[in-house]
Design a protein around this motif. Structure first.
Motif, PDB file in Angstrom:
ATOM      1  N   MET A   1       0.838  -1.201   0.000  1.00 37.77           N
ATOM      2  CA  MET A   1       0.000   0.000   0.000  1.00 37.77           C
ATOM      3  C   MET A   1       0.873   1.252   0.000  1.00 37.77           C
ATOM      4  O   MET A   1       1.915   1.276   0.646  1.00 37.77           O
ATOM      5  CB  MET A   1      -0.911   0.024   1.228  1.00 37.77           C
ATOM      6  CG  MET A   1      -1.873  -1.157   1.336  1.00 37.77           C
ATOM      7  SD  MET A   1      -3.063  -0.957   2.703  1.00 37.77           S
ATOM      8  CE  MET A   1      -1.952  -0.832   4.104  1.00 37.77           C
ATOM      9  N   TYR A   9      -4.720   5.035   1.747  1.00 36.49           N
ATOM     10  CA  TYR A   9      -3.641   4.411   0.983  1.00 36.49           C
ATOM     11  C   TYR A   9      -4.209   3.938  -0.359  1.00 36.49           C
ATOM     12  O   TYR A   9      -5.414   3.716  -0.482  1.00 36.49           O
ATOM     13  CB  TYR A   9      -3.069   3.213   1.740  1.00 36.49           C
ATOM     14  CG  TYR A   9      -2.409   3.578   3.053  1.00 36.49           C
ATOM     15  CD1 TYR A   9      -1.027   3.529   3.193  1.00 36.49           C
ATOM     16  CD2 TYR A   9      -3.167   3.968   4.162  1.00 36.49           C
ATOM     17  CE1 TYR A   9      -0.408   3.865   4.405  1.00 36.49           C
ATOM     18  CE2 TYR A   9      -2.564   4.308   5.361  1.00 36.49           C
ATOM     19  CZ  TYR A   9      -1.191   4.258   5.482  1.00 36.49           C
ATOM     20  OH  TYR A   9      -0.592   4.597   6.670  1.00 36.49           O
ATOM     21  N   CYS A 187      -7.779   2.246   0.325  1.00 41.85           N
ATOM     22  CA  CYS A 187      -8.057   1.555   1.580  1.00 41.85           C
ATOM     23  C   CYS A 187      -7.514   2.376   2.743  1.00 41.85           C
ATOM     24  O   CYS A 187      -6.783   3.354   2.551  1.00 41.85           O
ATOM     25  CB  CYS A 187      -7.427   0.156   1.588  1.00 41.85           C
ATOM     26  SG  CYS A 187      -5.625   0.164   1.459  1.00 41.85           S
ATOM     27  N   ASP A 190      -5.416  -0.172   7.755  1.00 42.20           N
ATOM     28  CA  ASP A 190      -5.583  -1.587   8.092  1.00 42.20           C
ATOM     29  C   ASP A 190      -5.967  -2.427   6.876  1.00 42.20           C
ATOM     30  O   ASP A 190      -6.220  -3.631   7.005  1.00 42.20           O
ATOM     31  CB  ASP A 190      -6.652  -1.747   9.174  1.00 42.20           C
ATOM     32  CG  ASP A 190      -6.262  -1.056  10.477  1.00 42.20           C
ATOM     33  OD1 ASP A 190      -5.084  -1.179  10.875  1.00 42.20           O
ATOM     34  OD2 ASP A 190      -7.127  -0.389  11.080  1.00 42.20           O
ATOM     35  N   GLY A 191      -6.002  -1.782   5.705  1.00 42.88           N
ATOM     36  CA  GLY A 191      -6.337  -2.514   4.492  1.00 42.88           C
ATOM     37  C   GLY A 191      -7.817  -2.616   4.215  1.00 42.88           C
ATOM     38  O   GLY A 191      -8.232  -3.319   3.282  1.00 42.88           O
ATOM     39  N   GLU A 193     -11.330  -1.625   2.728  1.00 40.56           N
ATOM     40  CA  GLU A 193     -11.747  -0.894   1.539  1.00 40.56           C
ATOM     41  C   GLU A 193     -12.497   0.374   1.916  1.00 40.56           C
ATOM     42  O   GLU A 193     -13.133   0.447   2.975  1.00 40.56           O
ATOM     43  CB  GLU A 193     -12.633  -1.783   0.656  1.00 40.56           C
ATOM     44  CG  GLU A 193     -13.893  -2.278   1.342  1.00 40.56           C
ATOM     45  CD  GLU A 193     -14.631  -3.334   0.544  1.00 40.56           C
ATOM     46  OE1 GLU A 193     -14.077  -3.807  -0.470  1.00 40.56           O
ATOM     47  OE2 GLU A 193     -15.753  -3.686   0.920  1.00 40.56           O
TER      48      GLU A 193
END
Length: 236
Positions: A1, A9, A187, A190-191, A193
């Motif tokens: 990311m 990100y 995102c 923490d990833g 979406e």
């Protein structure tokens, strides 16, 4: 990311691509898009929704098929949307309100808006959606893998989406379930979406380039109505 703002990100592969219309806002902002709360009042939103419900003069949204040079076609595997015209009364209200916020938008993205398209009123009913797309570019695939983008609408620098109905777990006349706006390549730290739940009266402003590729998820129930517009600009 790759971090592009304090809280957001983007997918790393975008950074390696040669994106001709690449542009990102100030990386020290919390978000790379701008949300304007209460652009329209709840009463104004309700009036627009009522007009759309009563109006039978609409067309199905069309999608340009690459190999067809004569005209666009309706492709419900990509997009299922009804398009209405905004009434003269509310076009004037919308235009005047936009002028009030234009300086704020220009400052946020460091550009100067020059021209704008006509306002489209989009209606998403049950099972309606709009698949992943970029507002200024076509997506290039090889063996079903996304390998890049080619700019097809360079005059689109800024996209604005004004919602007149709200996402709600218990949909009624002016609310809907599903229909979130998903930024496909963005995102949080923490990833997770970036999936925005529309709220009536809220305007979302974002750059039209591939970094902000997005889709409208399928409406499960209710009516999702939004006013969309694209703007050309001189970039500072």
């Amino acid at each position: 990311m790759t971090q592009i703002s304090n809280n957001i990100y983007c997918a790393d592969f975008l950074i390696s691509l040669d994106i001709k219309t690449k542009l990102l806002p100030n990386p020290y902002y919390d978000y790379p898009y701008l949300i304007i709360e209460d652009f329209l009042s709840s009463h104004e939103c309700d009036d627009i929704n009522k007009k759309v419900k009563e109006d039978d003069d609409y067309e199905q949204a069309q999608v340009k098929i690459k190999d067809l040079l004569i005209k666009s076609q309706t492709n419900e595997e990509i997009r299922k949307t009804n398009i209405y015209k905004l009434s003269e009364k509310y076009l004037e209200i919308y235009t005047n309100r936009f002028l009030e916020y234009q300086a704020k938008i220009e400052d946020y993205f460091k550009l100067a808006i020059t021209t704008s398209t006509k306002v489209q009123v989009l209606e998403y009913l049950k099972d309606s959606f709009y698949a992943m797309h970029s507002d200024d570019s076509s997506m290039l695939y090889k063996n079903k893998e996304l390998i890049g983008f080619t700019a097809v609408a360079k005059q689109r620098k800024i996209s604005t989406v004004l919602f007149t109905t709200s996402n709600n777990e218990n949909p009624s006349d002016n609310t809907f379930l599903g229909g979130e706006l998903l930024f496909n390549f963005l995102c949080d730290k923490d990833g997770n979406e970036i999936k925005l739940k529309p709220k009536a009266g809220m305007m979302l402003v974002f750059l039209s380039n591939p970094y902000f590729t997005h889709e409208v998820l399928k409406v499960i129930k209710g009516r999702r109505i939004s006013l969309v517009q694209w703007h050309n600009a001189i970039i500072n």
